[in-house]
Structure formats: structure tokens, C-alpha cells
Design an enzyme around this catalytic site. Structure first.
Site, PDB file in Angstrom:
ATOM      1  N   ASP A 315       0.793  -1.227   0.000  1.00 47.69           N
ATOM      2  CA  ASP A 315       0.000   0.000   0.000  1.00 47.69           C
ATOM      3  C   ASP A 315       0.830   1.284   0.000  1.00 47.69           C
ATOM      4  OD1 ASP A 315      -2.359  -1.304  -0.279  1.00 47.69           O
ATOM      5  OD2 ASP A 315      -2.956  -1.194   1.806  1.00 47.69           O
ATOM      6  N   GLY A 317       4.337   1.275  -1.263  1.00 45.04           N
ATOM      7  CA  GLY A 317       5.222   1.219  -2.423  1.00 45.04           C
ATOM      8  C   GLY A 317       4.495   1.166  -3.751  1.00 45.04           C
ATOM      9  N   ASN A 398     -10.678  -0.105  -0.297  1.00 49.16           N
ATOM     10  CA  ASN A 398     -11.710  -0.484   0.674  1.00 49.16           C
ATOM     11  C   ASN A 398     -11.300  -0.232   2.125  1.00 49.16           C
ATOM     12  OD1 ASN A 398      -9.895  -2.684  -0.259  1.00 49.16           O
ATOM     13  ND2 ASN A 398     -10.805  -3.804   1.453  1.00 49.16           N
ATOM     14  N   TYR A 399      -9.975  -0.217   2.406  1.00 50.96           N
ATOM     15  CA  TYR A 399      -9.496  -0.160   3.791  1.00 50.96           C
ATOM     16  C   TYR A 399      -9.103   1.249   4.214  1.00 50.96           C
ATOM     17  CZ  TYR A 399      -8.844  -4.476   6.486  1.00 50.96           C
ATOM     18  OH  TYR A 399      -9.022  -5.559   7.300  1.00 50.96           O
ATOM     19  N   TYR A 401      -6.454   3.037   7.066  1.00 48.81           N
ATOM     20  CA  TYR A 401      -5.380   2.827   8.020  1.00 48.81           C
ATOM     21  C   TYR A 401      -5.082   4.145   8.726  1.00 48.81           C
ATOM     22  CZ  TYR A 401      -4.700  -1.448   5.373  1.00 48.81           C
ATOM     23  OH  TYR A 401      -4.894  -2.650   4.752  1.00 48.81           O
ATOM     24  N   HIS A 449      -6.907 -12.806   5.163  1.00 50.91           N
ATOM     25  CA  HIS A 449      -5.766 -12.002   4.723  1.00 50.91           C
ATOM     26  C   HIS A 449      -4.965 -11.548   5.932  1.00 50.91           C
ATOM     27  CE1 HIS A 449      -9.035  -9.135   5.528  1.00 50.91           C
ATOM     28  NE2 HIS A 449      -8.068  -8.334   5.946  1.00 50.91           N
ATOM     29  N   ASP A 458      15.307   5.374  12.078  1.00 53.80           N
ATOM     30  CA  ASP A 458      16.715   5.763  11.998  1.00 53.80           C
ATOM     31  C   ASP A 458      17.076   6.289  13.382  1.00 53.80           C
ATOM     32  OD1 ASP A 458      19.167   6.881  11.559  1.00 53.80           O
ATOM     33  OD2 ASP A 458      18.612   7.880   9.687  1.00 53.80           O
TER      34      ASP A 458
HETATM   35 NI    NI Z   1      -8.021  -6.931   7.409  1.00 55.27          NI
END
Ligand code: NI
Length: 655
Positions: A315, A317, A398-399, A401, A449, A458
Site C-alpha cells: 500500500d 510502495g 476499501n481499507y 489505516y 488475509h 533511523d
Molecule cells: Ni483486514
């Protein structure tokens, strides 16, 4: 304007949240809209800019550590843009550095054998091209769908599965859903068995794969307000009031909160980035982390169905968390006294797109900080904990984050990832079920999934040179050394090379890792340290020789440590260009050199996996699932760093 000491949020910041023009800005200030515009104009004027080139991303070319760490307020710094270009004539990818200060293209490099990430324009171009394609329309009509306005297309990245079209061509593998009416939840009705391959360079459909006729599931499943018949009636108002304003100050993108200080960055790929995180101790800022960001997120699906088996997105890259960041809303996404930062990115033509309120900064009460009751004297000392939260949310198809970085008064930092949004669904004929998913409505299932998040840290614990140490708790065997059988101790193992430092969690040995500075010792003469404490975690269930395992090999270790490499950048664990890539790039490639990571400038990568066997309650919209990890001081301070947190003002507590 980082030339002055910190001020109240509103006073020194221009309206769009960026530093005023022509001022000497801090080298890590993100590019302003005007700077992006300038950079694009300089790039477009260059002879190197091809006729069919498009902008995949434009952002700040982050200066070297030397420039950043030696920066003195007021000093003018060269402003540079890092640009990724996509040539639609041959899928060519080019990286350019444009000096905005000197008005020239400083470098221009062809990156062979890679594909640029999917750009936002391509989402909409793909859907429009499919809706207008006669073969696609025919496949829909066969399924009784005639109103193409109700069709939605999710442009899934194609991955790498040996399809000849993947070789050199820039393609999307589009999956389709259909709404029952305007505003209806499309994910309730997958058009299963139908896959469209779309050529992004030439903006045309190249193949319609009509594998099988699966009936469209019959039920609607809606969550939006207009479909909810009755809301619960017993919710009273809850207001957050900070009558004297927040305790943080913001100057440009520099944030100060109590003893914490850091800078906010925002990139097309990562979204929110935190720079130069430090904590003031005895009047001096002690560095902890030089650069902190979510660096990749991969979602492997565990279903063999022809429509599902190739769902596996990178998601960051393959798309970009910054590109897909939400504009946050006061009172909804965040509560209280908020300071927002805008995110500036650009579209394929290089036109600036400003994501208003992309990053939210606010304080929260966070329950108990510490407490003790002296039961003999009945003297009670209690402090409430407060945390500073920096967050952004991305919608990837759909998601949703949510990435929340929490800073605490005891010197700890926490990542809290909130997963929500809608399950990506699949259909089955009536009476059938799937071993690899959960039935969530008649003829509708959600495939199993996982979500793997890789955080790049860093580190700079009291300076650049650090060593990572693994801590396991070991029980002494019964014997003369342990006569009562009760003894156990912490066993420290230095991770000296990149290969030694590829580690897994082990809850049964209470494993954690310390990022130590052997050159800076605490008053007990031990190296100062921060410890990385894992939370929920899992390994991939994909077989090691599967396509996704090769491409996302970073997922198979929870900890990686690499030496900081200024020249190679090494920012992304699955490589700079995972889109359609066969794999092998990134962490597994770099660490094959087995470089030393002992008492040097180290980058710590923590990978955490969330396992998702969907349940009925995840439908039609998922209540947030939270996961994360903590960085806590471990011998960094001489004692509890939060002793000086004042008690609540009288009147706030019952006594
Ligand atoms: Ni899920």
C-alpha cells in the site's frame, strides 16, 4: 519560519500552514505548494522532460544528515525537490533532483527494469476506460447489469505472476463491484469471476478475463447515516475543553510539547514522517530518533479463488499513503484543541494537490501515569498521564489505516495503527462456502488475509552511534546456583551484523530489543538505551516460494537492523519500486552484505503482522482493530522521567 524560538500555533505560521516565502527555512521543512509548482516548472522546461512523461511524485529532497544536524537558525539552505517521472511511451522511470534555489535540474537518472507506483489519476482513468469498454460492458450485461453508472472498479496492482503482460508493460488488474443504487455499499455486491487487465500507459483495456459466472449476492449491507433507521438515544455530549489552549507549540513544522521536540514531514509515499525526535533533559535536548516513518505495508490474501489469489497490495510502495491521505475533520477524526498540517503532493500533470488537514496534532488524557498510596499515612500521590498524538489516515480502496504516534510524559513513544474500513469481498453461488474466508452475508464472503506494517526507525539514542541488543529472560536450572528453583535473569546478546540482527519475536522469553548507546553511559555505568517492545504479531502464512513471499520477503523477520547509508538511501523494505517487481529488492538484498551494525549509525526496522480471519461483526464496516509497539526509555534516564509532572490542580480531584 524556524529562525525564532517556538511560538503559539497561529502567530508565526502563514495561512496554509507553511513557512513564509524567502525566509531561511529549516532544511527539513516540506516543500510548499509554491515550491512544488516551481520544481515542476523547472522540470517541464528541461530538455530531458519527454513528451509523454507524467509526474509520479514530487517532494522534498531531504538534505544529508550533516546539513540537517549542523543547521543553524537563519542560515539559508538550498531547497531541492526529488521527482519521480513516468514515461508513458515505454514505462520508463526517471528520478530527478531539481534545485528550486538554483532553478535547474541537478540530476536526472533512468532507473531500469522497474515500474513507478500507481498514480491517483490512473485510478479514475482505469474505471472510466472499463466502463466505456464494449467487451467489459458485454460481460456485465451477461450478469444482468445494465446501468454502468453503478459499477465501481478497484484498480489492484498487478503483482508478478508470470503473465507476459507484466513484463515491461504497466498494468492494473481491476476488480469490479456494483451498487444497488446511488450511495449503496458497493462491496456488498462483487462481480466475481470477472477480471480486467488495464494498460496504464495507453489508457486502454487490454484483456477481459471472464472466468466464470457467479451470481451477484442478493443482500444490501449499508452503514452510512441515511440507511440507519434509529440511532441510540442515550449518548450525552462529551466536550474536550482546554481553556488556556494546548500545551504544545508549533513553528512551521517544528513541534515542541513539554520536553519533547520533533519535526513533522509529509511525503507522497509515507504520508506522515517524524524527524529529529528529542527529549529535553537538564536543559539539553537529547536525540532519540533521527527519522521515523511507516515504510511499507503489505496485505497478502489467503484465498485460492481465481479472482482473489492475486490480491496482495504494497500500500505504500505501489500506491502511497500520502497520496491517499484523508483531510481530517475537527470533532470527527480528532477531538479537542487541534493543530493541523496540510500535505502537499501533486497529480500526474504536476499540478499541486493540497490535502487540507492531512496531519492532526493534539493532546489527550491517557488515564494513569503513576500512583502510590502510603497506606500507613494515607498520603496519596497520583499523576494523570497525558499524551501528544500525531496522526494521519489513508484510504486505500476499501481499507482505512490510521497511523497514530503517541508521545508520553515518561519518555515513551508508541505506534498505534488503527485498521478500519470495509472488507474486500468475494461472491459464491448459493449453498457454497469457502475454506479460505468467512461467509458474512448470503452468497458473500470475506477472504482471509494479513496486514504487515514495517516501521523504519533511523535511531539516534544520545547520538548517531548505537548498538542493538536482544534481551531474553532465562530461567536458571535448578541446582547450586538456583537452590529454590525460582531464579531467572535477563540475558543480553549484542546483534553485531545485519544477518545476526534478523530476529523474530518470542513471547515465551519475554523478548525485546534495546537500542543502546555504548558511548553514553547512565549513572549506573550502563549504556543508555531505549527498548523496542513488540505488541501483537504474526508471521506470513504464504509459502516461502510464493510470489508474495519473494516480493515481500521483509515480512518474514520481525526485526532487521541496517547501517545507515546516506548514498543508497535505503528507505523502503521491499525496495524503491515494488510495483510489478519480481522481488528480492530492499532489506533481503542489502543485508546479504552482512554489514556491521555494531556501535554505528543504525536503522532499526520493526515488522508487525495482523492476522485477519474476518468475522460477522467486521461487516459492513469494521470497528477499529488496533495494533502497535512501544519504544520505552531503558536506562536512558536516571529514574522515572515523569516525577516532575505536576499534580492535578485542586478542585480536579475528589479528596
Ligand atoms: Ni483486514
Amino acid at each position: 519560519m524556524a529562525t525564532k524560538t517556538a511560538t503559539k500555533p497561529s502567530s508565526k505560521v502563514s495561512k496554509n500552514g507553511t513557512a513564509p516565502k524567502k525566509a531561511a527555512v529549516h532544511p527539513l521543512e516540506p516543500l510548499t505548494a509554491a515550491e512544488i509548482k516551481d520544481a515542476v516548472a523547472i522540470m517541464r522546461k528541461s530538455k530531458k522532460f519527454g513528451e509523454r512523461m507524467r509526474f509520479a511524485s514530487v517532494g522534498l529532497n531531504e538534505p544529508t544528515k550533516k546539513v540537517v544536524l549542523s543547521y543553524k537558525p537563519g542560515k539559508a539552505v538550498d531547497r531541492e525537490a526529488f521527482i519521480i517521472l513516468l514515461d508513458n511511451s515505454d514505462s520508463g522511470v526517471y528520478e530527478a533532483v531539481v534545485s528550486i534555489t538554483k532553478k535547474k535540474v541537478s540530476s536526472f537518472t533512468h532507473i531500469p527494469g522497474v515500474q513507478a507506483s500507481v498514480i491517483l489519476d490512473e485510478f479514475f482513468e482505469c474505471e472510466a476506460a472499463l466502463k466505456a469498454d464494449p467487451t467489459f460492458q458485454e460481460a456485465l450485461k451477461k450478469r444482468g447489469i445494465t446501468n454502468f453508472d453503478l459499477i465501481t472498479v478497484d484498480p489492484w496492482s498487478a503483482g508478478n505472476y508470470g503473465d507476459y503482460l507484466e513484463d515491461g508493460q504497466r498494468i492494473l488488474r481491476a476488480l469490479t463491484w456494483v451498487r444497488a443504487e446511488e450511495g449503496d455499499n458497493n462491496y456488498a455486491r462483487p462481480v466475481d469471476g470477472l477480471i480486467a487487465i488495464y494498460d496504464q500507459n495507453n489508457q486502454k483495456v487490454v484483456r477481459i478475463e471472464d472466468h466464470k459466472m457467479v451470481p451477484i449476492p442478493p443482500e444490501s449491507s449499508n452503514y452510512s447515516q441515511k440507511y440507519i433507521k434509529e440511532f441510540r438515544q442515550d449518548v450525552k455530549p462529551l466536550d474536550i475543553i482546554q481553556p488556556e489552549g494546548p500545551s504544545f507549540t508549533v513553528d512551521g513544522h517544528e513541534v515542541k510539547w513539554q520536553k519533547w521536540s520533533f519535526r513533522i514531514g509529509f511525503t507522497h509515499r509515507e504520508g506522515l514522517v517524524l524527524h529529529t525526535i528529542g527529549y529535553e533533559d537538564d536543559g539539553k535536548v537529547r536525540p532519540i530518533i533521527y527519522r521515523l516513518s511507516l515504510a511499507e505495508m503489505t496485505v497478502p490474501y489467503g484465498d485460492t479463488s481465481i479472482t482473489q489469489y492475486r490480491k496482495n497490495a504494497f500500500d505504500l510502495g505501489e500506491y502511497g499513503f500520502g497520496m491517499l491521505a484523508n483531510s481530517l475533520e475537527l470533532g470527527c477524526d480528532c477531538l479537542g484543541e487541534i493543530h493541523y498540517f496540510d500535505g502537499n503532493i501533486c497529480d500526474a500533470q504536476g499540478e499541486v494537490m493540497t490535502i487540507k488537514n492531512a496531519v492532526c496534532l493534539h493532546e489527550e488524557d491517557s488515564s494513569l501515569l503513576w500512583k502510590h498510596t502510603d497506606f500507613r499515612t494515607e498520603e496519596v500521590e497520583v499523576r494523570r498521564s497525558r499524551r501528544l498524538v500525531v496522526s494521519n489516515i489513508a484510504t486505500v480502496g476499501n481499507y482505512e489505516y490510521g497511523i497514530y504516534w503517541n508521545f508520553y510524559q515518561d519518555g515513551s513513544i508508541e505506534l498505534d495503527v488503527k485498521l478500519t474500513g470495509i472488507l474486500s469481498t468475494a461472491a459464491l453461488p448459493a449453498g457454497e462456502t469457502s475454506k479460505h474466508g468467512t461467509m458474512i452475508a448470503p452468497q458473500l464472503y470475506a477472504p482471509n488475509h494479513q496486514h504487515f506494517f514495517c516501521t523504519r526507525m533511523d535511531m539516534a539514542v544520545d547520538g548517531q552511534k548505537n548498538t542493538v541488543v536482544e534481551m531474553n529472560t532465562v530461567a536458571d536450572p535448578m541446582g547450586p546456583e538456583n537452590p529454590y528453583g525460582n531464579a531467572f535473569y535477563g540475558q543480553a546478546t549484542e546483534l553485531k551484523t545485519e544477518q545476526e540482527a534478523q530476529r523474530l519475536i518470542d513471547p515465551f522469553s519475554a523478548r525485546y530489543w534495546k537500542i543502546t548507546n555504548p558511548n553514553s553511559r547512565n549513572w549506573m555505568d550502563q549504556p543508555v538505551a531505549y527498548k523496542l517492545m513488540p505488541g501483537e504479531n504474526v508471521l506470513p502464512f504464504a509459502q516461502p516460494n510464493s510470489s508474495i513471499a519473494k516480493r515481500g520477503a521483509y515480512m518474514f523477520k520481525h526485526l532487521w537492523v541496517t547501517p545507515y547509508n546516506e548514498k543508497r538511501r535505503e528507505l523502503f523494505p521491499a525496495g524503491d519500486y515494488p510495483n510489478q517487481h519480481a522481488g528480492g529488492d530492499g532489506l533481503p538484498n542489502w543485508t546479504a552484505e552482512d554489514r556491521s551494525v555494531e556501535n554505528t549509525d543504525v536503522v532499526v526496522w520493526y515488522v508487525m503482522g495482523h492476522n485477519h480471519l474476518p468475522s460477522l461483526e467486521d461487516w459492513p464496516v469494521m470497528p477499529v482493530a488496533s495494533m502497535g509497539f512501544k519504544l520505552r526509555p531503558s536506562g536512558f534516564f536516571p529514574r522515572n522521567a515523569a516525577l516532575d509532572v505536576p499534580p492535578q490542580p485542586s478542585g480536579h480531584c475528589h479528596t
